[in-house]
Design a protein around this motif. Structure first.
Motif, PDB file in Angstrom:
ATOM      1  N   TYR A 124       0.832  -1.200   0.000  1.00 49.33           N
ATOM      2  CA  TYR A 124       0.000   0.000   0.000  1.00 49.33           C
ATOM      3  C   TYR A 124       0.873   1.258   0.000  1.00 49.33           C
ATOM      4  O   TYR A 124       0.551   2.252  -0.640  1.00 49.33           O
ATOM      5  CB  TYR A 124      -0.918   0.004   1.222  1.00 49.33           C
ATOM      6  N   GLU A 125       1.981   1.196   0.701  1.00 43.17           N
ATOM      7  CA  GLU A 125       2.882   2.348   0.784  1.00 43.17           C
ATOM      8  C   GLU A 125       3.453   2.691  -0.583  1.00 43.17           C
ATOM      9  O   GLU A 125       3.536   3.870  -0.959  1.00 43.17           O
ATOM     10  CB  GLU A 125       4.016   2.047   1.769  1.00 43.17           C
ATOM     11  N   ALA A 152       0.798   4.327  -2.791  1.00 44.07           N
ATOM     12  CA  ALA A 152       0.601   5.732  -2.417  1.00 44.07           C
ATOM     13  C   ALA A 152       1.685   6.609  -3.021  1.00 44.07           C
ATOM     14  O   ALA A 152       1.403   7.681  -3.583  1.00 44.07           O
ATOM     15  CB  ALA A 152       0.591   5.858  -0.896  1.00 44.07           C
ATOM     16  N   GLU A 206      -1.030   8.779   2.703  1.00 41.51           N
ATOM     17  CA  GLU A 206      -1.311   7.578   3.491  1.00 41.51           C
ATOM     18  C   GLU A 206      -2.780   7.536   3.916  1.00 41.51           C
ATOM     19  O   GLU A 206      -3.423   6.478   3.876  1.00 41.51           O
ATOM     20  CB  GLU A 206      -0.411   7.543   4.726  1.00 41.51           C
ATOM     21  N   GLN A 207      -3.317   8.674   4.284  1.00 43.05           N
ATOM     22  CA  GLN A 207      -4.711   8.729   4.716  1.00 43.05           C
ATOM     23  C   GLN A 207      -5.654   8.368   3.572  1.00 43.05           C
ATOM     24  O   GLN A 207      -6.624   7.628   3.762  1.00 43.05           O
ATOM     25  CB  GLN A 207      -5.047  10.125   5.248  1.00 43.05           C
ATOM     26  N   VAL A 214      -5.048   6.469   0.967  1.00 39.69           N
ATOM     27  CA  VAL A 214      -4.936   5.038   0.662  1.00 39.69           C
ATOM     28  C   VAL A 214      -5.635   4.201   1.719  1.00 39.69           C
ATOM     29  O   VAL A 214      -6.418   3.291   1.408  1.00 39.69           O
ATOM     30  CB  VAL A 214      -3.457   4.628   0.529  1.00 39.69           C
ATOM     31  N   MET A 215      -5.391   4.509   2.982  1.00 38.61           N
ATOM     32  CA  MET A 215      -5.942   3.697   4.058  1.00 38.61           C
ATOM     33  C   MET A 215      -7.454   3.844   4.176  1.00 38.61           C
ATOM     34  O   MET A 215      -8.154   2.910   4.556  1.00 38.61           O
ATOM     35  CB  MET A 215      -5.266   4.047   5.377  1.00 38.61           C
ATOM     36  N   ASN A 244      -7.920   0.604   1.242  1.00 42.53           N
ATOM     37  CA  ASN A 244      -7.603  -0.518   2.129  1.00 42.53           C
ATOM     38  C   ASN A 244      -8.871  -0.984   2.834  1.00 42.53           C
ATOM     39  O   ASN A 244      -9.337  -0.349   3.786  1.00 42.53           O
ATOM     40  CB  ASN A 244      -6.549  -0.097   3.153  1.00 42.53           C
ATOM     41  N   LYS A 283      -1.899  -3.161   7.284  1.00 42.02           N
ATOM     42  CA  LYS A 283      -1.113  -1.993   7.645  1.00 42.02           C
ATOM     43  C   LYS A 283      -0.572  -1.325   6.383  1.00 42.02           C
ATOM     44  O   LYS A 283      -0.503  -1.936   5.322  1.00 42.02           O
ATOM     45  CB  LYS A 283       0.032  -2.389   8.577  1.00 42.02           C
ATOM     46  N   PHE A 284      -0.172  -0.070   6.512  1.00 43.35           N
ATOM     47  CA  PHE A 284       0.253   0.731   5.372  1.00 43.35           C
ATOM     48  C   PHE A 284       1.451   0.113   4.662  1.00 43.35           C
ATOM     49  O   PHE A 284       1.567   0.194   3.439  1.00 43.35           O
ATOM     50  CB  PHE A 284       0.587   2.147   5.847  1.00 43.35           C
TER      51      PHE A 284
END
Length: 246
Positions: free
Chosen positions: A64-65, A68, A75-76, A78-79, A83, A88-89
């Motif tokens: 995920y990181e 992004a 990060e916000q 994506v999460m 997600n 976790k990121f």
């Protein structure tokens, strides 16, 4: 000079031949028209993947990181928006569907899509996403002209609508052949909008197959500039070294 003509001609013929073979193998698939440099397209494709595909399919080589960073998302964002598995990121994109349940429902576990475009090509994936049609004879009620008798249900049917197949006349006892697909019930998107949506999704999967392609394209201009400068420098040196000979 003559001794170089045959190797050059041979190399050219091999290139042309390989292109012809590839074209014949693709067998008239529609051109995907993907562009991994189009960040907006990648973002839309990511949204489609995580809303319609990640329930069954994973991207086990993607984090995920990394998504992004490459897609220009925070990060916000994506999460919150991509997600849905509670990962976790810094973790990889893994579907929560148990393999045992998937095998029971579909006959086999859905494949990981990390390398799908590299394995089959963007045109194949794009054509596959546009070629589902209703088929009551299949266990899941769907079939596909690009991948006949696929065990996958069509997750994008609400967007595209319902396609039905018109069959070609065949001899008695022969397998039926699809002549064309007809949109019998429109979906939420127009045909043009749906084609763009599947193009975006294919672009995202193409990016996921080789994330380094984004960096490689950025470096390419600098490599070309270096080669141009080096060629100019080599030409100047050659002229300087050989000026007394002539």
């Amino acid at each position: 000079m003559k001794r170089y003509i045959f190797p050059v001609a041979l190399a050219f013929s091999l290139i042309v031949g390989s292109v012809s073979v590839q074209a014949s193998e693709e067998g008239g698939l529609p051109a995907a028209g993907t562009n991994v440099q189009d960040q907006a397209s990648l973002q839309r494709g990511a949204k489609l993947f995580f809303n319609y595909c990640v329930g069954c399919h994973s991207l086990k080589y993607m984090r995920y990181e990394r998504i992004a960073t490459d897609l220009g998302l925070s990060e916000q964002e994506v999460m919150q928006n991509l997600n849905f598995t509670g990962a976790k990121f810094g973790e990889t994109v893994v579907s929560q569907m148990p393999a045992e349940s998937a095998t029971k429902w579909f006959g086999k576990a859905p494949p990981d899509l990390s390398l799908e475009v590299r394995a089959k090509g963007a045109d194949w994936v794009y054509g596959y996403l546009n070629s589902f049609y209703l088929d009551p004879s299949r266990p899941v009620g769907w079939n596909n002209t690009v991948f006949p008798n696929a065990s996958m249900p069509f997750p994008l049917w609400e967007l595209q609508g319902l396609q039905t197949a018109e069959m070609k006349p065949v001899k008695a006892g022969a397998d039926p052949v699809v002549e064309k697909l007809v949109l019998s019930q429109p979906g939420k998107l127009t045909p043009a909008q749906f084609q763009q949506a599947t193009r975006d999704l294919t672009s995202f999967l193409e990016y996921a197959s080789e994330p380094a392609a984004l960096e490689r394209h950025h470096y390419g201009i600098w490599v070309l500039l270096f080669l141009a400068f080096f060629t100019l420098l080599a030409a100047m040196l050659k002229k300087e070294y050989w000026k007394d000979v002539h």
